[in-house]
Design a protein around this motif. Structure first.
Motif, PDB file in Angstrom:
ATOM      1  N   ALA A  25      22.755  46.348  71.082  1.00  0.00           N
ATOM      2  CA  ALA A  25      22.774  47.915  71.343  1.00  0.00           C
ATOM      3  C   ALA A  25      21.431  48.333  71.240  1.00  0.00           C
ATOM      4  N   VAL A  26      20.498  47.727  70.385  1.00  0.00           N
ATOM      5  CA  VAL A  26      19.248  48.178  70.349  1.00  0.00           C
ATOM      6  C   VAL A  26      18.424  47.889  71.802  1.00  0.00           C
ATOM      7  N   ASP A  27      18.825  46.826  72.290  1.00  0.00           N
ATOM      8  CA  ASP A  27      18.079  46.374  73.558  1.00  0.00           C
ATOM      9  C   ASP A  27      18.850  47.536  74.647  1.00  0.00           C
ATOM     10  N   TRP A  28      20.186  47.800  74.574  1.00  0.00           N
ATOM     11  CA  TRP A  28      20.847  48.608  75.429  1.00  0.00           C
ATOM     12  C   TRP A  28      19.892  50.377  75.057  1.00  0.00           C
ATOM     13  N   LEU A  29      19.860  50.683  74.117  1.00  0.00           N
ATOM     14  CA  LEU A  29      18.835  51.956  74.013  1.00  0.00           C
ATOM     15  C   LEU A  29      17.560  51.672  74.539  1.00  0.00           C
ATOM     16  N   ARG A  30      17.065  50.722  74.256  1.00  0.00           N
ATOM     17  CA  ARG A  30      15.479  50.725  74.834  1.00  0.00           C
ATOM     18  C   ARG A  30      15.591  50.614  76.451  1.00  0.00           C
ATOM     19  N   ALA A  41      29.134  53.289  59.339  1.00  0.00           N
ATOM     20  CA  ALA A  41      27.920  52.583  58.484  1.00  0.00           C
ATOM     21  C   ALA A  41      27.057  51.849  59.804  1.00  0.00           C
ATOM     22  N   MET A  42      27.628  51.339  60.762  1.00  0.00           N
ATOM     23  CA  MET A  42      27.126  50.473  61.834  1.00  0.00           C
ATOM     24  C   MET A  42      26.456  51.735  62.986  1.00  0.00           C
ATOM     25  N   VAL A  43      26.919  52.675  62.811  1.00  0.00           N
ATOM     26  CA  VAL A  43      26.120  53.563  63.761  1.00  0.00           C
ATOM     27  C   VAL A  43      25.012  54.164  62.790  1.00  0.00           C
ATOM     28  N   LYS A  44      25.098  54.470  61.614  1.00  0.00           N
ATOM     29  CA  LYS A  44      23.952  54.740  60.667  1.00  0.00           C
ATOM     30  C   LYS A  44      22.705  54.061  60.868  1.00  0.00           C
ATOM     31  N   GLU A  45      23.153  52.462  60.745  1.00  0.00           N
ATOM     32  CA  GLU A  45      22.311  51.592  60.660  1.00  0.00           C
ATOM     33  C   GLU A  45      21.393  51.583  61.746  1.00  0.00           C
ATOM     34  N   LEU A  46      22.103  51.696  62.988  1.00  0.00           N
ATOM     35  CA  LEU A  46      21.458  51.783  64.541  1.00  0.00           C
ATOM     36  C   LEU A  46      20.604  52.753  64.533  1.00  0.00           C
ATOM     37  N   ARG A  47      21.074  54.172  64.115  1.00  0.00           N
ATOM     38  CA  ARG A  47      20.336  55.322  64.026  1.00  0.00           C
ATOM     39  C   ARG A  47      18.955  55.197  63.297  1.00  0.00           C
ATOM     40  N   ASP A  48      18.794  54.532  62.218  1.00  0.00           N
ATOM     41  CA  ASP A  48      17.915  54.187  61.203  1.00  0.00           C
ATOM     42  C   ASP A  48      16.806  53.472  61.546  1.00  0.00           C
ATOM     43  N   SER A  49      17.385  52.299  62.571  1.00  0.00           N
ATOM     44  CA  SER A  49      16.449  51.165  62.929  1.00  0.00           C
ATOM     45  C   SER A  49      15.731  51.704  64.433  1.00  0.00           C
ATOM     46  N   THR A  50      16.303  52.674  65.212  1.00  0.00           N
ATOM     47  CA  THR A  50      15.738  52.790  66.412  1.00  0.00           C
ATOM     48  C   THR A  50      15.465  54.352  66.627  1.00  0.00           C
ATOM     49  N   ALA A  92      15.797  54.701  72.631  1.00  0.00           N
ATOM     50  CA  ALA A  92      15.200  54.578  71.340  1.00  0.00           C
ATOM     51  C   ALA A  92      13.760  54.975  71.554  1.00  0.00           C
ATOM     52  N   LYS A  93      12.886  54.679  72.538  1.00  0.00           N
ATOM     53  CA  LYS A  93      11.624  54.994  72.729  1.00  0.00           C
ATOM     54  C   LYS A  93      11.465  56.401  72.534  1.00  0.00           C
ATOM     55  N   ALA A  94      12.486  57.219  73.048  1.00  0.00           N
ATOM     56  CA  ALA A  94      12.373  58.697  73.235  1.00  0.00           C
ATOM     57  C   ALA A  94      12.249  59.399  71.699  1.00  0.00           C
ATOM     58  N   ALA A  95      13.209  58.593  70.963  1.00  0.00           N
ATOM     59  CA  ALA A  95      13.700  59.209  69.634  1.00  0.00           C
ATOM     60  C   ALA A  95      12.646  58.853  68.694  1.00  0.00           C
ATOM     61  N   LYS A  96      11.882  57.894  68.875  1.00  0.00           N
ATOM     62  CA  LYS A  96      10.866  57.491  67.820  1.00  0.00           C
ATOM     63  C   LYS A  96       9.579  58.429  68.163  1.00  0.00           C
ATOM     64  N   LYS A  97       9.575  58.986  69.273  1.00  0.00           N
ATOM     65  CA  LYS A  97       8.375  59.932  69.244  1.00  0.00           C
ATOM     66  C   LYS A  97       8.716  61.245  69.057  1.00  0.00           C
ATOM     67  N   SER A  98       9.975  61.725  68.570  1.00  0.00           N
ATOM     68  CA  SER A  98      10.407  63.142  68.196  1.00  0.00           C
ATOM     69  C   SER A  98       9.582  63.391  67.150  1.00  0.00           C
ATOM     70  N   GLY A  99       9.309  62.504  66.140  1.00  0.00           N
ATOM     71  CA  GLY A  99       8.544  63.312  65.130  1.00  0.00           C
ATOM     72  C   GLY A  99       6.887  63.866  65.480  1.00  0.00           C
ATOM     73  N   ARG A 100       6.638  63.601  66.469  1.00  0.00           N
ATOM     74  CA  ARG A 100       5.255  63.954  66.865  1.00  0.00           C
ATOM     75  C   ARG A 100       5.265  65.452  67.418  1.00  0.00           C
ATOM     76  N   THR A 101       4.152  66.213  67.171  1.00  0.00           N
ATOM     77  CA  THR A 101       4.049  67.567  67.313  1.00  0.00           C
ATOM     78  C   THR A 101       3.887  67.878  68.938  1.00  0.00           C
ATOM     79  N   ALA A 102       4.805  68.674  69.402  1.00  0.00           N
ATOM     80  CA  ALA A 102       4.632  68.810  71.134  1.00  0.00           C
ATOM     81  C   ALA A 102       4.270  70.546  71.139  1.00  0.00           C
ATOM     82  N   ALA A 103       2.864  70.922  71.047  1.00  0.00           N
ATOM     83  CA  ALA A 103       2.562  72.168  70.887  1.00  0.00           C
ATOM     84  C   ALA A 103       1.757  72.573  72.278  1.00  0.00           C
ATOM     85  N   GLU A 104       1.698  71.621  73.292  1.00  0.00           N
ATOM     86  CA  GLU A 104       1.256  72.027  74.516  1.00  0.00           C
ATOM     87  C   GLU A 104       2.308  72.004  75.457  1.00  0.00           C
TER      88      GLU A 104
END
Length: 291
Positions: free
Chosen positions: A36-41, A6-15, A46-58
């Motif tokens: 843990a959030v600061d460690w990921l940042r 549950a803790m892992v899921k919460e951190l995944r959902d937030s970052t 965390a920053k990389a994962a947040k961008k993973s929804g953007r289309t990379a077509a170039e």
């Protein structure tokens, strides 16, 4: 402190971080969610994962050859601007070199690149450059002689279209001409035997329906279909296409003239098959304001 699912899921959902990264972040910080959030940042995850929804077509396709083996690798970015970045290009070149020692995309992502896996290297680069990136595809080709070609090269061995050609006999100069032809014409298959039979049958049925609409006798219809299918094969199979260097010859005839046989090819073009959703400017502004 015990780290629960549950803790892992919460951190995944937030970052937006990956499961293993989230678990490691919590373990390293004794279950402290904020730490843990600061460690990921700090790690850029965390920053990389947040961008993973953007289309990379170039991005770029890089090609490398070592002896009788060649690889073509497509590494995507969101913008063409990043594809022109020397830092990105150096990374793509290194990824392609790593691909020579692998056989598929999963093996490539797990391959070592200066002490990190290729996948970890890409993730770190996302955080540094600030765009979503991915190693999307790779293809390998083996043969007696393998020749690589890049159309409109952005840097040595990489560009928007990468081609590999395998030859038996002939020489590198002829292989380069064939590769240029493939870049220009984008054949569907090497020959009729390697063509998807579902594509052949679909085309044949279309031609049967067209011919029958003419109202001509069956024996004439049969000859019409044979002629049209031969033309179809000449348009989409490499060996039967008119050679762009000398249109009086088919590619196969040109190969025979120099004592060569084309045994295989690979063609990768950046962004093939990626659907890019276009938004109008007002919609983009509204979306940014909400975010």
């Amino acid at each position: 402190m015990a780290i629960t699912a549950a803790m892992v899921k919460e951190l995944r959902d937030s970052t937006g971080a990956g499961m293993m990264d989230a678990k490691k972040a919590l373990t390293e910080n004794d279950g402290d969610m904020e730490a843990a959030v600061d460690w990921l940042r700090t790690k850029g995850l965390a920053k990389a994962a947040k961008k993973s929804g953007r289309t990379a077509a170039e991005g770029l396709v890089a090609v490398k050859v070592d002896g009788g083996k060649g690889v073509a690798v497509e590494v995507n970015s969101e913008t063409d601007f990043v594809a022109k970045n020397a830092d990105f290009q150096n990374m793509v070149s290194s990824v392609a070199t790593a691909a020579l020692g692998t056989s598929d995309i999963d093996g490539l992502k797990a391959a070592d690149l200066d002490g990190k896996t290729v996948e970890e290297t890409i993730t770190a680069k996302v955080a540094t450059i600030g765009e979503n990136m991915s190693v999307r595809r790779m293809a390998t080709l083996e043969g007696e002689t393998v020749v690589a070609y890049v159309h409109n090269a952005a840097a040595a061995g990489m560009g928007k279209i990468g081609v590999l050609v395998a030859l038996k006999g002939g020489d590198e100069a002829f292989g380069k001409q064939v590769a240029m032809h493939i870049a220009a014409t984008n054949p569907a298959a090497l020959n009729e035997a390697e063509l998807d039979q579902a594509v052949v049958e679909k085309e044949k049925q279309v031609q049967i329906d067209i011919a029958r609409e003419s109202g001509k006798p069956e024996n004439i219809i049969e000859n019409m279909i044979k002629g049209r299918m031969k033309k179809f094969m000449a348009e989409i199979t490499l060996v039967n296409q008119q050679f762009v260097i000398n249109p009086d010859l088919t590619v196969e005839a040109a190969a025979k003239d120099v004592g060569a046989e084309i045994t295989g090819y690979v063609r990768l073009e950046v962004g093939e098959g990626i659907e890019v959703v276009k938004e109008d400017f007002a919609a983009e502004v509204a979306k940014a304001a909400q975010g």
